[in-house]
Scaffold this motif. Structure first.
Motif, PDB file in Angstrom:
ATOM      1  N   MET A 157       7.878  -4.559   5.613  1.00  0.00           N
ATOM      2  CA  MET A 157       7.326  -4.971   4.330  1.00  0.00           C
ATOM      3  C   MET A 157       8.042  -4.155   3.265  1.00  0.00           C
ATOM      4  N   TYR A 158       8.549  -4.811   2.247  1.00  0.00           N
ATOM      5  CA  TYR A 158       9.251  -4.130   1.171  1.00  0.00           C
ATOM      6  C   TYR A 158       8.398  -4.202  -0.094  1.00  0.00           C
ATOM      7  N   PHE A 159       8.101  -3.041  -0.623  1.00  0.00           N
ATOM      8  CA  PHE A 159       7.272  -2.953  -1.823  1.00  0.00           C
ATOM      9  C   PHE A 159       8.116  -2.517  -3.012  1.00  0.00           C
ATOM     10  N   CYS A 160       7.937  -3.218  -4.097  1.00  0.00           N
ATOM     11  CA  CYS A 160       8.467  -2.790  -5.379  1.00  0.00           C
ATOM     12  C   CYS A 160       7.349  -2.075  -6.124  1.00  0.00           C
ATOM     13  N   ALA A 161       7.681  -1.073  -6.901  1.00  0.00           N
ATOM     14  CA  ALA A 161       6.688  -0.365  -7.709  1.00  0.00           C
ATOM     15  C   ALA A 161       7.300  -0.017  -9.055  1.00  0.00           C
ATOM     16  N   SER A 162       6.447   0.228 -10.023  1.00  0.00           N
ATOM     17  CA  SER A 162       6.939   0.680 -11.318  1.00  0.00           C
ATOM     18  C   SER A 162       5.964   1.678 -11.913  1.00  0.00           C
ATOM     19  N   SER A 163       6.477   2.521 -12.777  1.00  0.00           N
ATOM     20  CA  SER A 163       5.622   3.481 -13.483  1.00  0.00           C
ATOM     21  C   SER A 163       6.099   3.588 -14.920  1.00  0.00           C
ATOM     22  N   GLU A 164       5.152   3.918 -15.768  1.00  0.00           N
ATOM     23  CA  GLU A 164       5.437   3.985 -17.192  1.00  0.00           C
ATOM     24  C   GLU A 164       6.369   5.148 -17.506  1.00  0.00           C
ATOM     25  N   TRP A 165       6.145   6.236 -16.802  1.00  0.00           N
ATOM     26  CA  TRP A 165       6.931   7.453 -17.038  1.00  0.00           C
ATOM     27  C   TRP A 165       6.918   8.284 -15.774  1.00  0.00           C
ATOM     28  N   ARG A 166       7.666   9.354 -15.782  1.00  0.00           N
ATOM     29  CA  ARG A 166       7.707  10.213 -14.601  1.00  0.00           C
ATOM     30  C   ARG A 166       6.325  10.780 -14.316  1.00  0.00           C
ATOM     31  N   PHE A 167       5.981  10.833 -13.056  1.00  0.00           N
ATOM     32  CA  PHE A 167       4.712  11.368 -12.547  1.00  0.00           C
ATOM     33  C   PHE A 167       3.517  10.477 -12.869  1.00  0.00           C
ATOM     34  N   TYR A 168       3.726   9.486 -13.664  1.00  0.00           N
ATOM     35  CA  TYR A 168       2.627   8.556 -13.883  1.00  0.00           C
ATOM     36  C   TYR A 168       2.412   7.732 -12.619  1.00  0.00           C
ATOM     37  N   GLU A 169       1.227   7.119 -12.562  1.00  0.00           N
ATOM     38  CA  GLU A 169       0.895   6.322 -11.393  1.00  0.00           C
ATOM     39  C   GLU A 169       1.941   5.250 -11.156  1.00  0.00           C
ATOM     40  N   TRP A 189      11.766   1.015  -4.949  1.00  0.00           N
ATOM     41  CA  TRP A 189      11.584   0.218  -3.743  1.00  0.00           C
ATOM     42  C   TRP A 189      11.158   1.145  -2.616  1.00  0.00           C
ATOM     43  N   TYR A 190      10.153   0.672  -1.885  1.00  0.00           N
ATOM     44  CA  TYR A 190       9.660   1.347  -0.689  1.00  0.00           C
ATOM     45  C   TYR A 190       9.642   0.323   0.436  1.00  0.00           C
ATOM     46  N   ARG A 191       9.610   0.809   1.666  1.00  0.00           N
ATOM     47  CA  ARG A 191       9.427  -0.119   2.773  1.00  0.00           C
ATOM     48  C   ARG A 191       8.411   0.453   3.753  1.00  0.00           C
ATOM     49  N   GLN A 192       7.811  -0.454   4.501  1.00  0.00           N
ATOM     50  CA  GLN A 192       6.826  -0.054   5.496  1.00  0.00           C
ATOM     51  C   GLN A 192       7.032  -0.897   6.736  1.00  0.00           C
ATOM     52  N   ILE A 193       7.563  -0.269   7.762  1.00  0.00           N
ATOM     53  CA  ILE A 193       7.653  -0.934   9.060  1.00  0.00           C
ATOM     54  C   ILE A 193       6.235  -1.040   9.609  1.00  0.00           C
ATOM     55  N   LEU A 194       5.937  -2.152  10.255  1.00  0.00           N
ATOM     56  CA  LEU A 194       4.570  -2.428  10.714  1.00  0.00           C
ATOM     57  C   LEU A 194       3.993  -1.254  11.499  1.00  0.00           C
ATOM     58  N   GLY A 195       2.829  -0.799  11.059  1.00  0.00           N
ATOM     59  CA  GLY A 195       2.138   0.284  11.755  1.00  0.00           C
ATOM     60  C   GLY A 195       2.611   1.676  11.399  1.00  0.00           C
ATOM     61  N   GLN A 196       3.577   1.769  10.474  1.00  0.00           N
ATOM     62  CA  GLN A 196       4.115   3.078  10.127  1.00  0.00           C
ATOM     63  C   GLN A 196       3.826   3.421   8.669  1.00  0.00           C
ATOM     64  N   LYS A 197       4.249   4.603   8.268  1.00  0.00           N
ATOM     65  CA  LYS A 197       3.972   5.037   6.903  1.00  0.00           C
ATOM     66  C   LYS A 197       4.923   4.359   5.936  1.00  0.00           C
ATOM     67  N   VAL A 198       4.555   4.424   4.679  1.00  0.00           N
ATOM     68  CA  VAL A 198       5.393   3.875   3.618  1.00  0.00           C
ATOM     69  C   VAL A 198       6.532   4.862   3.343  1.00  0.00           C
ATOM     70  N   GLU A 199       7.756   4.337   3.273  1.00  0.00           N
ATOM     71  CA  GLU A 199       8.933   5.189   3.094  1.00  0.00           C
ATOM     72  C   GLU A 199       9.664   4.838   1.793  1.00  0.00           C
ATOM     73  N   PHE A 200      10.070   5.844   1.091  1.00  0.00           N
ATOM     74  CA  PHE A 200      10.818   5.679  -0.154  1.00  0.00           C
ATOM     75  C   PHE A 200      12.239   5.210   0.155  1.00  0.00           C
ATOM     76  N   LEU A 201      12.708   4.245  -0.637  1.00  0.00           N
ATOM     77  CA  LEU A 201      14.101   3.809  -0.525  1.00  0.00           C
ATOM     78  C   LEU A 201      14.922   4.302  -1.710  1.00  0.00           C
ATOM     79  N   VAL A 202      14.485   3.943  -2.922  1.00  0.00           N
ATOM     80  CA  VAL A 202      15.309   4.200  -4.093  1.00  0.00           C
ATOM     81  C   VAL A 202      14.446   4.179  -5.349  1.00  0.00           C
ATOM     82  N   SER A 203      14.874   4.949  -6.332  1.00  0.00           N
ATOM     83  CA  SER A 203      14.252   4.885  -7.653  1.00  0.00           C
ATOM     84  C   SER A 203      15.337   4.591  -8.682  1.00  0.00           C
TER      85      SER A 203
END
Lengths: 115, 113
Positions: B89-101, B34-48
């Motif tokens: 804005m809260y973004f969810c992301a996933s990756s197949e493995w570590r360091f993968y996109e 999970w990442y979040r982005q306050i309007l007009g700011q950079k994307v920030e990591f929350l948790v993996s």
């Protein structure tokens, strides 16, 4: 701590021309990966290109290519033949060999492609 | 092409209320974020999250936040008592493995009033 800096808050380019977006990063790590993400007005984050630090060859993906200078800790994105659909925020991002695999993002560059 | 999905697209809540943001990662991916982005700011990591536990969390991810993978497909972010500053804005992301996109979902816009 790892930091990513994008020094160009805004850029513009004429359609069909080439533009280069800059990114520098600071890390003491040797094994890491770099990415460029595109965020159009919809705010969806779209992966553009990826570069592994251990690879000397610069990554390319169609009209997008990078200039990776490891010693200088620089990772610029070149967009060739710019299209109106390239108008977006572009974020440079970095990940290293940490347990959480967290991405660190730069502040972004707003790119406007003009007709 | 498989993609990460998120629901709802927009959530409005009152300060102090609990919210749950939902995500369905790409099916063969093992790492979730999970990442979040306050309007007009950079994307920030929350948790993996990997192997049913938190791998890493940022300073933002305090006791008000929790994540869960309640079944084989969903990945949720809960904010127990929302604050005005949680609007983002809260973004969810996933990756197949570590360091993968990491592939991002379309985001959930959270507005706290």
């Amino acid at each position: 701590a790892q930091t990513v800096t994008q020094s160009q808050p805004e850029m513009s380019v004429q359609e069909a021309e080439t533009v280069t977006l800059s990114c520098t990063y600071d890390t003491s790590e040797n094994n890491y990966y770099l990415f460029w993400y595109k965020q159009p007005p919809s705010r969806q984050m779209i992966l553009v290109i990826r570069q592994e630090a251990y690879k000397q060859q610069n990554a390319t993906e169609n009209r997008f290519s990078v200039n990776f200078q490891k010693a200088a800790k620089s990772f610029s994105l070149k967009i060739s033949d710019s299209q109106l659909g390239d108008t977006a925020m572009y974020f440079c991002a970095f990940v290293y060999n940490n347990a959480g695999n967290m991405l660190t993002f730069g502040g972004g560059t707003r790119l406007m492609v003009k007709p | 092409e498989p993609e990460v999905t998120q629901t709802p697209s927009h959530q409005v809540t009152q300060m102090g209320q609990e919210v749950i943001l939902r995500c369905v990662p790409i099916s063969n991916h093992l790492y979730f974020y999970w990442y979040r982005q306050i309007l007009g700011q950079k994307v920030e990591f929350l948790v993996s999250f990997y192997n049913n536990e938190i791998s890493e969390k940022s300073e933002i991810f305090d006791d008000q936040f929790s994540v869960e993978r309640p079944d084989g497909s969903n990945f949720t972010l809960k904010i127990r008592s929302t604050k005005l500053e949680d609007s983002a804005m809260y973004f969810c992301a996933s990756s197949e493995w570590r360091f993968y996109e990491q592939y991002f979902g379309p985001g959930t816009r959270l507005t706290v009033t």
